[in-house]
Every structure is written in C-alpha cells, then in structure tokens.
Design a protein around this motif. Structure first.
Motif, mmCIF file in Angstrom:
data_model
loop_
_atom_site.group_PDB
_atom_site.id
_atom_site.type_symbol
_atom_site.label_atom_id
_atom_site.label_comp_id
_atom_site.label_asym_id
_atom_site.label_seq_id
_atom_site.Cartn_x
_atom_site.Cartn_y
_atom_site.Cartn_z
ATOM 1 N N ALA A 84 8.078 -1.078 -9.612
ATOM 2 C CA ALA A 84 8.952 -2.380 -9.593
ATOM 3 C C ALA A 84 8.654 -2.902 -11.042
ATOM 4 O O ALA A 84 9.849 -3.377 -11.595
ATOM 5 N N LEU A 85 7.625 -3.058 -11.588
ATOM 6 C CA LEU A 85 7.341 -3.577 -12.952
ATOM 7 C C LEU A 85 8.331 -2.577 -14.024
ATOM 8 O O LEU A 85 8.827 -3.198 -15.132
ATOM 9 N N THR A 86 7.941 -1.356 -13.833
ATOM 10 C CA THR A 86 8.760 -0.438 -14.954
ATOM 11 C C THR A 86 10.216 -0.396 -15.067
ATOM 12 O O THR A 86 10.933 -0.679 -15.779
ATOM 13 N N VAL A 87 10.860 -0.635 -13.541
ATOM 14 C CA VAL A 87 12.128 -0.740 -13.634
ATOM 15 C C VAL A 87 12.782 -1.953 -14.315
ATOM 16 O O VAL A 87 13.754 -2.296 -15.093
ATOM 17 N N ARG A 88 11.871 -3.277 -13.736
ATOM 18 C CA ARG A 88 12.164 -4.515 -14.363
ATOM 19 C C ARG A 88 12.042 -4.475 -15.978
ATOM 20 O O ARG A 88 13.084 -4.961 -16.699
ATOM 21 N N LEU A 89 11.126 -3.904 -16.506
ATOM 22 C CA LEU A 89 11.060 -3.655 -17.961
ATOM 23 C C LEU A 89 12.003 -2.812 -18.682
ATOM 24 O O LEU A 89 12.667 -3.311 -19.575
ATOM 25 N N PHE A 90 12.615 -1.708 -17.770
ATOM 26 C CA PHE A 90 13.729 -0.978 -18.374
ATOM 27 C C PHE A 90 15.207 -1.477 -18.359
ATOM 28 O O PHE A 90 16.066 -1.168 -18.811
ATOM 29 N N GLY A 103 1.056 2.391 -7.540
ATOM 30 C CA GLY A 103 2.419 2.984 -7.661
ATOM 31 C C GLY A 103 3.546 2.204 -7.272
ATOM 32 O O GLY A 103 4.678 2.076 -8.329
ATOM 33 N N PHE A 104 3.353 1.497 -6.384
ATOM 34 C CA PHE A 104 4.631 0.605 -5.837
ATOM 35 C C PHE A 104 5.034 -0.611 -6.932
ATOM 36 O O PHE A 104 5.724 -0.721 -7.460
ATOM 37 N N ILE A 105 3.739 -1.174 -7.206
ATOM 38 C CA ILE A 105 3.789 -2.160 -8.235
ATOM 39 C C ILE A 105 4.431 -1.880 -9.666
ATOM 40 O O ILE A 105 5.185 -2.445 -10.302
ATOM 41 N N ALA A 106 3.623 -0.576 -9.955
ATOM 42 C CA ALA A 106 4.037 -0.229 -11.342
ATOM 43 C C ALA A 106 5.464 0.305 -11.348
ATOM 44 O O ALA A 106 6.379 0.233 -12.387
ATOM 45 N N LEU A 136 10.546 0.360 2.481
ATOM 46 C CA LEU A 136 9.863 1.671 1.911
ATOM 47 C C LEU A 136 8.646 1.729 1.703
ATOM 48 O O LEU A 136 7.887 2.613 1.661
ATOM 49 N N VAL A 137 8.075 0.355 1.257
ATOM 50 C CA VAL A 137 6.452 0.408 1.026
ATOM 51 C C VAL A 137 5.824 0.755 1.872
ATOM 52 O O VAL A 137 4.786 1.187 2.060
ATOM 53 N N LEU A 138 6.204 0.245 3.101
ATOM 54 C CA LEU A 138 5.312 0.220 4.523
ATOM 55 C C LEU A 138 5.684 1.856 5.073
ATOM 56 O O LEU A 138 4.493 2.305 5.454
ATOM 57 N N ILE A 139 6.786 2.356 4.853
ATOM 58 C CA ILE A 139 7.298 3.532 5.647
ATOM 59 C C ILE A 139 6.667 4.835 4.677
ATOM 60 O O ILE A 139 6.183 5.831 5.172
ATOM 61 N N ARG A 140 6.531 4.698 3.285
ATOM 62 C CA ARG A 140 6.314 5.912 2.325
ATOM 63 C C ARG A 140 4.953 6.470 2.612
ATOM 64 O O ARG A 140 4.792 7.641 2.751
ATOM 65 N N ALA A 152 5.238 -9.491 -2.006
ATOM 66 C CA ALA A 152 5.942 -8.572 -2.902
ATOM 67 C C ALA A 152 6.767 -9.290 -3.891
ATOM 68 O O ALA A 152 6.768 -8.813 -5.029
ATOM 69 N N LYS A 153 7.062 -10.488 -3.837
ATOM 70 C CA LYS A 153 7.869 -11.158 -4.750
ATOM 71 C C LYS A 153 6.908 -11.634 -5.885
ATOM 72 O O LYS A 153 7.024 -11.445 -7.186
ATOM 73 N N LEU A 154 5.690 -12.167 -5.616
ATOM 74 C CA LEU A 154 4.600 -12.230 -6.597
ATOM 75 C C LEU A 154 4.154 -10.846 -7.340
ATOM 76 O O LEU A 154 4.126 -10.866 -8.719
ATOM 77 N N CYS A 155 4.289 -9.771 -6.825
ATOM 78 C CA CYS A 155 4.052 -8.258 -7.574
ATOM 79 C C CYS A 155 5.328 -7.801 -7.941
ATOM 80 O O CYS A 155 5.150 -6.968 -8.750
ATOM 81 N N GLY A 156 6.577 -8.532 -8.003
ATOM 82 C CA GLY A 156 7.612 -8.107 -8.620
ATOM 83 C C GLY A 156 8.556 -7.173 -7.782
ATOM 84 O O GLY A 156 9.465 -6.548 -8.463
ATOM 85 N N ILE A 157 8.079 -6.686 -6.502
ATOM 86 C CA ILE A 157 8.607 -5.975 -5.673
ATOM 87 C C ILE A 157 9.766 -6.573 -4.886
ATOM 88 O O ILE A 157 9.792 -7.498 -4.242
ATOM 89 N N PRO A 158 11.036 -5.955 -5.031
ATOM 90 C CA PRO A 158 12.301 -6.578 -4.356
ATOM 91 C C PRO A 158 12.147 -6.781 -2.636
ATOM 92 O O PRO A 158 11.511 -5.654 -2.433
ATOM 93 N N ALA A 159 12.382 -7.553 -2.166
ATOM 94 C CA ALA A 159 12.117 -7.909 -0.792
ATOM 95 C C ALA A 159 12.788 -6.784 0.055
ATOM 96 O O ALA A 159 12.563 -6.259 0.935
#
Length: 173
Positions: free
Chosen positions: A165-171, A160-163, A88-92, A76-83
């Motif tokens: 995380a990356l979009t929030v980091r971008l903005f 969708g999860f990776i995008a 949420l990624v697992l349950i969604r 997740a860290k590699l993909c930019g997703i906060p730990a």
C-alpha cells in the motif's frame, strides 16, 4: 525462441533417462516408486486442504468476512491500506484462488490504473497464501506443531500488505 522453449522439457526427460541408463538404474521401477510416493504425499495433504477450503467457504458465506472488514477499516486506514482491499488482506493468507478472484473483482470494479487496483495487484504479488503453504508443506512433512512458523509468516504477510500500500502511494504521487 519458441522452438528452443518447446524442446527444453523433452531434453530434460531425455537427459534423466540417459543418466538412469548409464548408472544402471531400473527407470520403470524408479518411476513407479516415485508415483507411489507422490500418491502417499497427496493422501497426507488432502485432509488439511479439505478443512482449509471448507473454513474459507464458511468464512465468506457466513458474512464474517464483511463483519471483520468493517472492524478493520480504521486500522487499515491508519496503515494506508484502502478499505476496498481489506477483504483481499483477509483472504490472501488463506486461499490463492480466492484472493485472485477478489483481486480480479477489484480490478474490474476500480480499474487497473486506480490506486485501489494497483494496491490490490501489488498485494497479490508481494504476499503468500500462508495457511495453504503451511497445510501443504507441513502436512507433507508430517510436522504437527507449527510453533513460530504461523506467527512469523503472518507478520511477513502484514508487512507485505502495508509495504504494498505504501509503495503504490509513493509511486502514484
């Protein structure tokens, strides 16, 4: 505007009733047949939902969610997703209500304007409850073999999860 919005549903019902009368359709019989079909569909979907909800509860209660979260942290860290968003990624993909509860907890804990809170919110809005949708729609349609639907939907969820995380980091920069 509120008066218009509250009149929309009664107008639709009135239009359907008028159309049935004009075409000579027995409206009462049509409603009874529709209700009967709806109940049959519900009965076809119910076993899938019971199994799905039982599996989700067992996954969370057994501690497996926490164990898998720990295993996925480096990826997740590699993909930019906060730990903190890994549960949420697992349950969604399994449960919309479970994911909303986790999302609300994340927002309560970290705040709505935090990187983690915003990432969780965008993830909730940009992904789907894949297994629930497959259980409901494929169950209602009588489809037993999902073939490529599950892998394709899960790939879309991961994207969708990776995008998100990356979009929030971008903005947030």
């Amino acid at each position: 505007m509120n008066k218009i919005m509250s009149a929309v549903l009664p107008l639709i019902i009135l239009l359907v009733a008028l159309t049935a009368v004009i075409k000579g359709t027995d409206l009462f019989s049509a409603l009874i047949d529709g209700a009967r079909d709806g109940l049959k569909t519900s009965m076809n979907i119910l076993p899938s939902l019971v199994v799905l909800f039982t599996a989700i509860y067992m996954f969370r209660a057994s501690g497996a969610l926490d164990a898998v979260t720990g295993l996925l942290q480096p990826l997740a860290k590699l993909c930019g997703i906060p730990a903190e968003c890994i549960p949420l990624v697992l349950i969604r993909p399994l449960s919309g209500s479970g994911a909303l509860a986790l999302g609300a907890d994340i927002l309560r804990t970290y705040g709505v304007d935090s990187m983690i809170g915003r990432t969780a919110a965008v993830m909730l809005g940009s992904t789907e409850t894949t297994f629930y949708v497959i259980a409901v729609y494929f169950g209602a349609s009588g489809i037993k073999k999902t073939r490529h639907a599950v892998p394709a939907a899960l790939i879309a969820d991961v994207t969708g999860f990776i995008a998100a995380a990356l979009t929030v980091r971008l903005f947030m920069q």
